[in-house]
Design a protein around this motif. Structure first.
Motif, short mmCIF file in Angstrom:
data_model
loop_
_atom_site.label_atom_id
_atom_site.label_comp_id
_atom_site.label_asym_id
_atom_site.label_seq_id
_atom_site.Cartn_x
_atom_site.Cartn_y
_atom_site.Cartn_z
N TYR A 101 -12.79 42.20 -56.91
CA TYR A 101 -12.07 41.56 -58.00
C TYR A 101 -11.02 40.60 -57.48
O TYR A 101 -10.42 40.80 -56.44
CB TYR A 101 -11.39 42.59 -58.90
N GLU A 102 -10.79 39.56 -58.26
CA GLU A 102 -9.84 38.51 -57.93
C GLU A 102 -8.48 39.09 -57.55
O GLU A 102 -7.92 39.93 -58.24
CB GLU A 102 -9.67 37.60 -59.14
N GLN A 103 -7.95 38.62 -56.43
CA GLN A 103 -6.62 39.01 -56.01
C GLN A 103 -5.62 37.95 -56.44
O GLN A 103 -5.90 36.75 -56.33
CB GLN A 103 -6.55 39.16 -54.50
N TYR A 104 -4.47 38.38 -56.91
CA TYR A 104 -3.38 37.49 -57.29
C TYR A 104 -2.31 37.60 -56.21
O TYR A 104 -1.84 38.69 -55.92
CB TYR A 104 -2.81 37.88 -58.65
N PHE A 105 -1.94 36.45 -55.68
CA PHE A 105 -1.01 36.42 -54.56
C PHE A 105 0.38 35.99 -54.99
O PHE A 105 0.57 35.19 -55.91
CB PHE A 105 -1.49 35.44 -53.49
N GLY A 106 1.36 36.53 -54.28
CA GLY A 106 2.73 36.04 -54.40
C GLY A 106 2.92 34.78 -53.58
O GLY A 106 2.01 34.34 -52.87
N PRO A 107 4.12 34.19 -53.62
CA PRO A 107 4.37 32.93 -52.92
C PRO A 107 4.57 33.08 -51.42
O PRO A 107 4.54 32.09 -50.69
CB PRO A 107 5.65 32.42 -53.58
N GLY A 108 4.75 34.31 -50.96
CA GLY A 108 4.92 34.53 -49.53
C GLY A 108 6.37 34.62 -49.10
O GLY A 108 7.27 34.07 -49.74
N THR A 109 6.59 35.35 -48.01
CA THR A 109 7.89 35.43 -47.36
C THR A 109 7.71 34.99 -45.92
O THR A 109 6.92 35.58 -45.18
CB THR A 109 8.44 36.87 -47.38
N ARG A 110 8.45 33.96 -45.55
CA ARG A 110 8.38 33.52 -44.15
C ARG A 110 9.47 34.23 -43.37
O ARG A 110 10.66 33.99 -43.57
CB ARG A 110 8.55 32.00 -44.04
N LEU A 111 9.04 35.14 -42.52
CA LEU A 111 9.96 35.95 -41.74
C LEU A 111 10.05 35.41 -40.32
O LEU A 111 9.04 35.18 -39.66
CB LEU A 111 9.47 37.41 -41.69
N THR A 112 11.28 35.22 -39.88
CA THR A 112 11.53 34.83 -38.50
C THR A 112 12.35 35.94 -37.84
O THR A 112 13.40 36.34 -38.35
CB THR A 112 12.31 33.51 -38.41
N VAL A 113 11.85 36.44 -36.72
CA VAL A 113 12.55 37.47 -35.96
C VAL A 113 13.05 36.84 -34.66
O VAL A 113 12.25 36.32 -33.87
CB VAL A 113 11.64 38.67 -35.66
N THR A 114 14.36 36.89 -34.47
CA THR A 114 14.93 36.22 -33.29
C THR A 114 15.41 37.24 -32.26
O THR A 114 15.60 38.41 -32.57
CB THR A 114 16.10 35.32 -33.69
#
Lengths: 114, 114
Positions: A101-114
């Motif tokens: 079944y069709e998946q609905y996605f969120g806008p995403g989180t861009r994580l940077t680990v320093t």
């Protein structure tokens, strides 16, 4: 209009920190997913949940855990963030028992680990 | 596990029809073929899904030959706004486990030029 929201669009954390990524869907979907997306690798499934408190490992679960205490909310936890977990994290949800079944996605989180 | 292979990139011009072919030699009886579209800084969005022959919706057509070892996404008269990454994946219609089938792969980057 269906909606999957993620708590942050951008996040910067230090190595060793515990990181929580939150995802909420308002469609009463049974299934929720966490993916990470990296250049040249496409999307890879980390964990998914098919019901409250139920979870299964995806293809790359190492270094991650998840929590689903309520049907609408699925959290991804990085117990001790490392630089190789710098990535785009995408949450998705869908209906029913069938993986097709069709998946609905969120806008995403861009994580940077320093 | 069904694995998909797509071209990494394609170029087209506005107004042309674009066909993106995906090969999935190990597709299983219960697998559906699904296509997603992803714009920069957004999560993927479901386009179309099919099992055999031809499926058409308001956005695209999906052609699946009898042996189902490949499929072709057809976008009629593309515009600049169709510039995106397109993912083909095959998913077991019966079950959510065996998550290796939820691998999106690298996708095809379509660049539509004026």
């Amino acid at each position: 209009d269906v909606k999957v929201t993620q708590s942050s669009r951008y996040l910067v954390k230090r190595t060793g920190e515990k990181v929580f990524l939150e995802c909420v869907q308002d469609m009463d979907h049974e299934n929720m997913f966490w993916y990470r997306q990296d250049p040249g690798l496409g999307l890879r499934l980390i964990y998914f949940s098919y019901d409250v408190k139920m979870k299964e490992k995806g293809d790359i679960p190492e270094g991650y855990s998840v929590s689903r205490e309520k049907k609408e909310r699925f959290s991804l936890i990085l117990e001790s963030a490392s630089t190789n977990q710098t990535s785009m994290y995408l949450c998705a949800s869908n209906l029913g028992l069938a993986g097709a079944y069709e998946q609905y996605f969120g806008p995403g989180t861009r994580l940077t680990v320093t | 596990l069904a694995k998909t292979t797509q071209p990494i990139s394609m170029d087209s011009y506005e107004g042309q029809e674009v066909n993106i072919t995906c090969s999935h030699n190990n597709i299983a009886t219960n697998d559906y073929i699904t296509w997603y579209q992803q714009f920069p800084s957004q999560g993927p969005r479901f386009i179309i899904q099919g099992y055999k022959t031809k499926v058409t919706n308001e956005v695209a057509s999906l052609f699946i030959p009898a042996d189902r070892k490949s499929s072709t996404l057809s976008l009629p008269r593309v515009s600049l706004s169709d510039t995106a990454v397109y993912y083909c994946l095959v998913v077991d219609s019966r079950r959510l486990s065996n998550t290796g089938k939820l691998i999106f792969g690298q996708g095809t980057t379509l660049q539509v030029k004026p």
